[in-house]
Design an enzyme around this catalytic site. Structure first.
Site, short mmCIF file in Angstrom:
data_model
loop_
_atom_site.label_atom_id
_atom_site.label_comp_id
_atom_site.label_asym_id
_atom_site.label_seq_id
_atom_site.Cartn_x
_atom_site.Cartn_y
_atom_site.Cartn_z
N PRO A 96 0.71 -1.12 0.14
CA PRO A 96 0.04 -0.06 -0.03
C PRO A 96 0.67 1.13 0.14
CG PRO A 96 -0.57 -1.25 1.81
CD PRO A 96 0.74 -2.17 1.16
N VAL A 97 0.53 2.23 -0.70
CA VAL A 97 1.13 3.51 -0.94
C VAL A 97 1.02 4.30 0.52
CG1 VAL A 97 1.24 5.62 -2.23
CG2 VAL A 97 0.89 3.47 -3.34
N GLY A 100 3.78 3.60 5.30
CA GLY A 100 4.74 3.10 6.14
C GLY A 100 5.26 1.70 5.99
N LEU A 101 4.79 1.09 4.91
CA LEU A 101 5.68 0.14 4.33
C LEU A 101 6.60 0.15 3.32
CD1 LEU A 101 2.43 -2.76 4.45
CD2 LEU A 101 4.29 -2.13 6.20
N ALA A 105 10.54 3.25 -1.74
CA ALA A 105 11.93 2.63 -1.78
C ALA A 105 11.70 1.13 -2.61
CB ALA A 105 12.39 2.48 -0.57
N ASP A 147 14.81 3.28 4.94
CA ASP A 147 13.87 2.58 3.99
C ASP A 147 14.78 1.90 2.92
OD1 ASP A 147 12.02 3.42 5.43
OD2 ASP A 147 10.48 4.06 3.93
O1 PMV Z 1 8.54 5.79 4.89
P1 PMV Z 1 7.85 5.51 6.20
O2 PMV Z 1 6.66 6.12 6.31
O3 PMV Z 1 8.22 4.25 6.87
O4 PMV Z 1 8.90 6.45 6.99
C1 PMV Z 1 10.14 6.53 7.30
C2 PMV Z 1 10.63 6.66 8.63
C3 PMV Z 1 10.99 8.17 9.10
O5 PMV Z 1 11.87 8.02 10.27
C4 PMV Z 1 9.46 8.81 9.64
C5 PMV Z 1 11.52 9.05 8.14
C6 PMV Z 1 12.91 8.64 7.83
O6 PMV Z 1 13.40 8.93 6.69
O7 PMV Z 1 13.61 7.88 8.57
#
Ligand code: PMV
Length: 308
Positions: A96-97, A100-101, A105, A147
């Site tokens: 899912p966009v 946080g997954l 990347a 990520d």
């Molecule tokens: O891509 P996400 O939503 O899992 O967030 C990455 C984690 C953060 O610490 C919020 C941002 C980062 O660049 O580390």
């Protein structure tokens, strides 16, 4: 044709503080992935299809600020691939966009590997990681690099900005339930808001980030020793600090409470926050029940994953 896939990821501990050079722990999630196929095309120019988002276009017909166009331009330039090369790029993803997954990347890593293989350029993981980091700047503004690292190496990582990458072996597997709030939450915004907080009172937030850093160090020890009760408590502590950073939300808090009430050892948001996913540490025998409780309390979908 060349094909490449990359997994999703979750951050177990330390999101946001990791942007301020504290350590964080992240692991790949292999139940979801992004896949890229690259093949030749009879007409000149790069064509992209991403059927899940109804995208079928030439690269140059996409708006200049389109994140996929910007991502591809960075990758193509670095791989010395001209925009007139007759290529067809197909992208599919079950991640899912903006949840946080690590979908951005993961698509980037799959694109970098499929395109470099297609052109016969061999890139080692360090190079893939560096190039993916460049594309992460498009999604995150000031990415920490966690990520791209966990997704490139597809191994659990203890990550600290500016330090050598430490991947590690989980000696004692443990089970995590991931639940999606279904709320679209761009990481760039929550990262930007935490930066404003930090700018308004650096000494306070530096000490909050220090606390997060200590939690991460203790979490690594608990994982190594297989101390799940303590690991759960550390998750709860990390969640309280994320709430203080204003990156949780009513929906995330609700799912965290549900998971705990259903027997999770600990629970927290994962990633940028405000929406997206939360994670719960569970005994494997309770995973189905906790997943069902989350689904009946508003989670859009869940993933049960064994971290090993
Ligand atoms: O891509 P996400 O939503 O899992 O967030 C990455 C984690 C953060 O610490 C919020 C941002 C980062 O660049 O580390």
């Amino acid at each position: 044709m060349t094909t490449s896939s990359a997994p999703g990821k979750i951050i177990l501990f330390g999101e946001h503080a990791v942007v301020y050079n504290r350590p964080a722990l992240a692991v790949p999630v292999t139940q979801v992935c992004a896949t890229v196929n690259v093949s030749s095309h009879s007409r000149s120019g790069i064509r992209i299809s991403a059927p899940q988002i109804q995208l079928h276009s030439t690269l140059t017909a996409l708006p200049t600020q389109h994140s996929l166009r910007m991502t591809l331009e960075v990758i193509l330039k670095n791989l010395n691939i001209s925009l007139s090369t007759p290529l067809q790029i197909q992208i599919t993803s079950s991640i899912p966009v903006a949840s946080g997954l690590g979908s951005g990347a993961s698509v980037s890593v799959a694109l970098i590997r499929a395109l470099s293989a297609y052109t016969g350029t061999s890139l080692n993981d360090d190079k893939v990681n560096q190039l993916c980091y460049e594309t992460e700047k498009i999604h995150h503004g000031t990415p920490s690099g966690i990520d791209n690292t966990v997704i490139t190496y597809a191994r659990p990582v203890f990550f600290q900005r500016g330090q050598p990458i430490e991947t590690f072996q989980v000696q004692h597997p443990f089970t995590i339930v991931i639940a999606d709030t279904g709320i679209y939450a761009p990481t760039r915004e929550s990262v930007g808001d935490v930066r404003k907080l930090w700018q308004s009172n650096p000494s306070h937030w530096e000490s909050v980030f220090n606390e997060v850093g200590q939690i991460v160090q203790r979490a690594r020890q608990s994982i190594e020793a297989g101390h799940w009760q303590e690991l759960g408590t550390l998750m709860d502590m990390n969640q309280r600090l994320l709430q203080e950073m204003t990156v949780s939300s009513a929906e995330l808090d609700h799912l965290v409470v549900c998971a705990k009430n259903a027997g999770a050892l600990g629970a927290k948001l994962s990633g940028g926050g405000r929406g997206g996913n939360m994670i719960a540490l569970v005994h494997p025998e309770n995973a189905d029940e906790i997943s069902a409780a989350l689904l009946s309390n508003g989670a859009r979908h869940t993933i049960i994953t064994a971290i090993k």
